[in-house]
Design a protein around this motif. Structure first.
Motif, PDB file in Angstrom:
ATOM      1  N   ASP A  75       0.842  -1.202   0.000  1.00 14.05           N
ATOM      2  CA  ASP A  75       0.000   0.000   0.000  1.00 14.05           C
ATOM      3  C   ASP A  75       0.877   1.252   0.000  1.00 14.05           C
ATOM      4  O   ASP A  75       0.864   2.048   0.932  1.00 14.05           O
ATOM      5  N   TRP A  76       1.641   1.406  -1.090  1.00 12.55           N
ATOM      6  CA  TRP A  76       2.582   2.524  -1.126  1.00 12.55           C
ATOM      7  C   TRP A  76       1.916   3.894  -1.211  1.00 12.55           C
ATOM      8  O   TRP A  76       2.486   4.880  -0.707  1.00 12.55           O
ATOM      9  N   PRO A  77       0.722   4.064  -1.851  1.00 14.07           N
ATOM     10  CA  PRO A  77       0.110   5.410  -1.846  1.00 14.07           C
ATOM     11  C   PRO A  77      -0.155   5.920  -0.431  1.00 14.07           C
ATOM     12  O   PRO A  77       0.022   7.115  -0.148  1.00 14.07           O
ATOM     13  N   ALA A  78      -0.588   5.018   0.491  1.00 14.28           N
ATOM     14  CA  ALA A  78      -0.843   5.450   1.866  1.00 14.28           C
ATOM     15  C   ALA A  78       0.460   5.851   2.564  1.00 14.28           C
ATOM     16  O   ALA A  78       0.507   6.841   3.315  1.00 14.28           O
ATOM     17  N   ARG A  80       3.157   6.966   1.068  1.00 15.32           N
ATOM     18  CA  ARG A  80       3.597   8.230   0.468  1.00 15.32           C
ATOM     19  C   ARG A  80       2.814   9.408   1.051  1.00 15.32           C
ATOM     20  O   ARG A  80       3.393  10.455   1.366  1.00 15.32           O
ATOM     21  N   THR A  81       1.514   9.223   1.236  1.00 16.19           N
ATOM     22  CA  THR A  81       0.696  10.293   1.824  1.00 16.19           C
ATOM     23  C   THR A  81       1.143  10.588   3.252  1.00 16.19           C
ATOM     24  O   THR A  81       1.246  11.753   3.662  1.00 16.19           O
ATOM     25  N   LEU A  82       1.436   9.518   4.016  1.00 20.72           N
ATOM     26  CA  LEU A  82       1.913   9.694   5.390  1.00 20.72           C
ATOM     27  C   LEU A  82       3.233  10.454   5.416  1.00 20.72           C
ATOM     28  O   LEU A  82       3.423  11.358   6.246  1.00 20.72           O
ATOM     29  N   ALA A  83       4.139  10.112   4.511  1.00 22.04           N
ATOM     30  CA  ALA A  83       5.434  10.795   4.464  1.00 22.04           C
ATOM     31  C   ALA A  83       5.269  12.260   4.080  1.00 22.04           C
ATOM     32  O   ALA A  83       5.931  13.136   4.641  1.00 22.04           O
ATOM     33  N   ARG A  84       4.370  12.527   3.140  1.00 20.29           N
ATOM     34  CA  ARG A  84       4.163  13.912   2.688  1.00 20.29           C
ATOM     35  C   ARG A  84       3.572  14.780   3.781  1.00 20.29           C
ATOM     36  O   ARG A  84       3.738  16.001   3.773  1.00 20.29           O
ATOM     37  N   GLN A  85       2.876  14.170   4.747  1.00 13.28           N
ATOM     38  CA  GLN A  85       2.244  14.934   5.824  1.00 13.28           C
ATOM     39  C   GLN A  85       3.237  15.342   6.913  1.00 13.28           C
ATOM     40  O   GLN A  85       2.914  16.170   7.763  1.00 13.28           O
ATOM     41  N   GLN A  86       4.432  14.771   6.889  1.00 10.85           N
ATOM     42  CA  GLN A  86       5.424  15.078   7.919  1.00 10.85           C
ATOM     43  C   GLN A  86       6.040  16.455   7.679  1.00 10.85           C
ATOM     44  O   GLN A  86       6.167  16.914   6.542  1.00 10.85           O
ATOM     45  N   PRO A  87       6.433  17.143   8.744  1.00  6.64           N
ATOM     46  CA  PRO A  87       7.076  18.458   8.568  1.00  6.64           C
ATOM     47  C   PRO A  87       8.434  18.326   7.881  1.00  6.64           C
ATOM     48  O   PRO A  87       9.117  17.312   8.026  1.00  6.64           O
ATOM     49  N   HIS A  88       8.801  19.357   7.124  1.00  5.52           N
ATOM     50  CA  HIS A  88      10.088  19.483   6.441  1.00  5.52           C
ATOM     51  C   HIS A  88      10.250  18.534   5.251  1.00  5.52           C
ATOM     52  O   HIS A  88      11.347  18.418   4.705  1.00  5.52           O
ATOM     53  N   VAL A  89       9.195  17.843   4.848  1.00  9.03           N
ATOM     54  CA  VAL A  89       9.255  16.951   3.689  1.00  9.03           C
ATOM     55  C   VAL A  89       8.912  17.740   2.434  1.00  9.03           C
ATOM     56  O   VAL A  89       7.862  18.391   2.358  1.00  9.03           O
ATOM     57  N   ALA A  93       8.346   9.852  -3.577  1.00 10.23           N
ATOM     58  CA  ALA A  93       8.064   9.153  -4.837  1.00 10.23           C
ATOM     59  C   ALA A  93       8.294   7.666  -4.658  1.00 10.23           C
ATOM     60  O   ALA A  93       9.250   7.247  -3.996  1.00 10.23           O
ATOM     61  N   PRO A  94       7.443   6.814  -5.262  1.00  8.66           N
ATOM     62  CA  PRO A  94       7.643   5.362  -5.199  1.00  8.66           C
ATOM     63  C   PRO A  94       8.766   4.936  -6.135  1.00  8.66           C
ATOM     64  O   PRO A  94       9.095   5.642  -7.098  1.00  8.66           O
ATOM     65  N   TYR A  95       9.318   3.763  -5.867  1.00 10.56           N
ATOM     66  CA  TYR A  95      10.370   3.241  -6.735  1.00 10.56           C
ATOM     67  C   TYR A  95      10.417   1.725  -6.645  1.00 10.56           C
ATOM     68  O   TYR A  95       9.968   1.128  -5.668  1.00 10.56           O
ATOM     69  N   VAL A  96      10.945   1.133  -7.696  1.00  6.11           N
ATOM     70  CA  VAL A  96      11.273  -0.290  -7.718  1.00  6.11           C
ATOM     71  C   VAL A  96      12.758  -0.385  -8.015  1.00  6.11           C
ATOM     72  O   VAL A  96      13.252   0.277  -8.939  1.00  6.11           O
ATOM     73  N   GLU A  97      13.471  -1.178  -7.235  1.00  3.29           N
ATOM     74  CA  GLU A  97      14.929  -1.241  -7.406  1.00  3.29           C
ATOM     75  C   GLU A  97      15.393  -2.688  -7.366  1.00  3.29           C
ATOM     76  O   GLU A  97      15.018  -3.453  -6.475  1.00  3.29           O
ATOM     77  N   SER A  98      16.215  -3.047  -8.345  1.00  4.43           N
ATOM     78  CA  SER A  98      16.766  -4.396  -8.400  1.00  4.43           C
ATOM     79  C   SER A  98      17.992  -4.379  -9.301  1.00  4.43           C
ATOM     80  O   SER A  98      18.260  -3.395  -9.998  1.00  4.43           O
ATOM     81  N   GLN A  99      18.723  -5.482  -9.278  1.00  5.86           N
ATOM     82  CA  GLN A  99      19.893  -5.619 -10.126  1.00  5.86           C
ATOM     83  C   GLN A  99      19.483  -6.173 -11.491  1.00  5.86           C
ATOM     84  O   GLN A  99      18.447  -6.816 -11.636  1.00  5.86           O
ATOM     85  N   GLY A 100      20.298  -5.907 -12.487  1.00  3.53           N
ATOM     86  CA  GLY A 100      20.045  -6.434 -13.818  1.00  3.53           C
ATOM     87  C   GLY A 100      21.292  -6.381 -14.666  1.00  3.53           C
ATOM     88  O   GLY A 100      22.271  -5.698 -14.320  1.00  3.53           O
ATOM     89  N   LEU A 101      21.271  -7.103 -15.767  1.00  7.55           N
ATOM     90  CA  LEU A 101      22.365  -7.076 -16.730  1.00  7.55           C
ATOM     91  C   LEU A 101      21.865  -6.424 -18.008  1.00  7.55           C
ATOM     92  O   LEU A 101      20.813  -6.790 -18.529  1.00  7.55           O
ATOM     93  N   LEU A 102      22.620  -5.445 -18.498  1.00  4.11           N
ATOM     94  CA  LEU A 102      22.291  -4.786 -19.748  1.00  4.11           C
ATOM     95  C   LEU A 102      23.242  -5.279 -20.824  1.00  4.11           C
ATOM     96  O   LEU A 102      24.470  -5.335 -20.611  1.00  4.11           O
ATOM     97  N   SER A 103      22.692  -5.617 -21.966  1.00  7.55           N
ATOM     98  CA  SER A 103      23.498  -6.175 -23.050  1.00  7.55           C
ATOM     99  C   SER A 103      23.203  -5.426 -24.336  1.00  7.55           C
ATOM    100  O   SER A 103      22.036  -5.141 -24.662  1.00  7.55           O
ATOM    101  N   TRP A 104      24.262  -5.078 -25.057  1.00  7.85           N
ATOM    102  CA  TRP A 104      24.136  -4.479 -26.383  1.00  7.85           C
ATOM    103  C   TRP A 104      25.300  -4.975 -27.233  1.00  7.85           C
ATOM    104  O   TRP A 104      26.463  -4.766 -26.890  1.00  7.85           O
TER     105      TRP A 104
END
Length: 413
Positions: A75-78, A80-89, A93-104
């Motif tokens: 429930d990331w929207p909730a 994010r809303t909680l974080a935005r309500q804190q002072p000095h914020v 933004a949400p994110y997805v993070e993982s490792q990967g291999l890039l090939s070209w």
């Protein structure tokens, strides 16, 4: 101290000595103190500059605080809303993070794959303002576009419009074995944050593409938060932990980079100790100078004593003479160290041109120039340490001078 001792100490300092070797040792002591002070001011300014630049680049390319799920945040929207309500914020933004291999073609490079929402990411990190080619908003859900760091793109040899293959680490299990999931992405932009860790390792894709690639559904890895003051992050982290669900936790930049900042502080302390030893060596030379000078001036000391000078006056005369050497050396070191620290950004490029080599490789130091941040309070205590060591160095020779007996000194004169 009376005017008599000060005047005579200054006169001894200016007078041409019969023994040129004493003059040489005195000059060497002065230059040693100056070099030690200069080196200490310059090195500490460079260390301060590195720390300041790394902090600035770190805060410009990473979040100040992150709320993460265990293992995913549903429930990331909730949150994010909680974080935005804190002072000095300022933003979250949400994110997805993982490792990967890039090939070209024949080039393969590991990368940190970060799924972002281009509409919200600017609240946390300004990738859009550091685009060298393309635009960040070219990342559209379902389009499978990718934005690469400049160093990463250079190592792969790709440009905007090229298609790279992204291989996810958690593959599909088949009768033939584990086959990594692969998806073709089109390079839609290249960013340059002037921070080698990010430029050489980070690739951005759209949040929905990342969720689909890593099979997260509507979940994300976490929510990244930016504050108006990064130093408030530890306090805000504790406040959020009291309000977040049990399956989430929060971390901030001070925890993520604690080992680095401890290492920098330890390095600064050790460099201070090592370079202070240079000043101490020069102070020992000052002891030798004054001991030889006292031996050379025994007849003068005896005459002064017979004229009524007290042992304390003789002590003060040689303390004045030694402190003049220390004061001049310290002043030269402070002036040279301050001048070098304030102009090191000009000196290093000049040295690189003269030597024909790169003294500050960005892949090692994470920046292309040598920074300097002069702290005047450090200049003050460096000068105080130098003068204190010089004063301590004068005590024993001056005490020996005050103990000279007139009859003994004049026996062979």
């Amino acid at each position: 101290m009376r005017h008599f001792e000060l005047m005579l100490g200054l006169r001894y300092t200016r007078a041409k000595r019969r023994n040129s070797f004493i003059s040489f040792i005195s000059l060497a002591s002065m230059l040693g103190i100056a070099l030690g002070v200069l080196a200490l001011i310059t090195v500490l300014s460079v260390v301060n500059g590195f720390q300041k630049e790394i902090r600035a680049k770190m805060f410009g390319t990473t979040a100040h605080l992150e709320v993460q799920g265990m293992p995913q945040l549903q429930d990331w929207p909730a949150v994010r809303t909680l974080a935005r309500q804190q002072p000095h914020v300022l933003g979250a933004a949400p994110y997805v993070e993982s490792q990967g291999l890039l090939s070209w073609e024949s080039n393969v490079k590991g990368a940190l794959i970060r799924g972002v929402d281009p509409a919200l990411e600017g609240q946390v990190v300004d990738f859009a303002g550091h685009m060298r080619q393309g635009r960040l908003d070219a990342l559209q859900g379902g389009a499978f576009n990718i934005v690469l760091g400049s160093q990463l793109a250079r190592e792969l040899g790709v440009y905007v419009g090229d298609k790279v293959v992204l291989m996810a680490p958690d593959g599909q299990v088949t009768p033939a074995g584990v086959i990594p999931r692969m998806k073709q992405f089109t390079v839609s932009g290249i960013f340059h944050m002037d921070y080698n860790i990010v430029d050489a390792n980070v690739a951005l894709i759209h949040l929905r593409d990342a969720q689909k690639l890593y099979r997260l559904g509507d979940a994300v890895s976490g929510v990244r938060v930016r504050l108006d003051d990064p130093d408030r992050a530890p306090t805000l982290r504790l406040q959020l932990l009291a309000q977040l669900p049990r399956d989430t936790y929060a971390t901030d930049w001070s925890l993520q980079n604690a080992s680095y900042f401890r290492a920098v502080q330890t390095e600064k302390v050790m460099l201070t100790i090592i370079l202070t030893l240079i000043i101490m060596v020069a102070a020992f030379n000052l002891v030798s100078t004054l001991v030889m000078l006292v031996t050379d001036k025994q007849a003068d000391i005896a005459i002064l004593r017979t004229l009524g000078a007290k042992p304390g006056s003789i002590l003060a005369i040689f303390i004045v003479q030694g402190m003049i050497t220390g004061l001049i050396g310290t002043a030269l070191g402070v002036v040279g160290g301050v001048a070098l620290s304030l102009n090191i950004d000009v000196l290093i490029p000049w040295l690189e041109r003269v030597l024909g080599m790169q003294l500050v490789p960005p892949e090692v130091y994470m920046m292309s120039t040598l920074p300097s941040d002069l702290h005047w309070n450090e200049v003050g205590w460096i000068a105080a340490i130098s003068l204190s060591l010089s004063f301590v160095a004068t005590l024993y020779p001056s005490w020996r001078a005050s103990r000279v007996q007139p009859a003994e000194a004049l026996r062979y004169e």
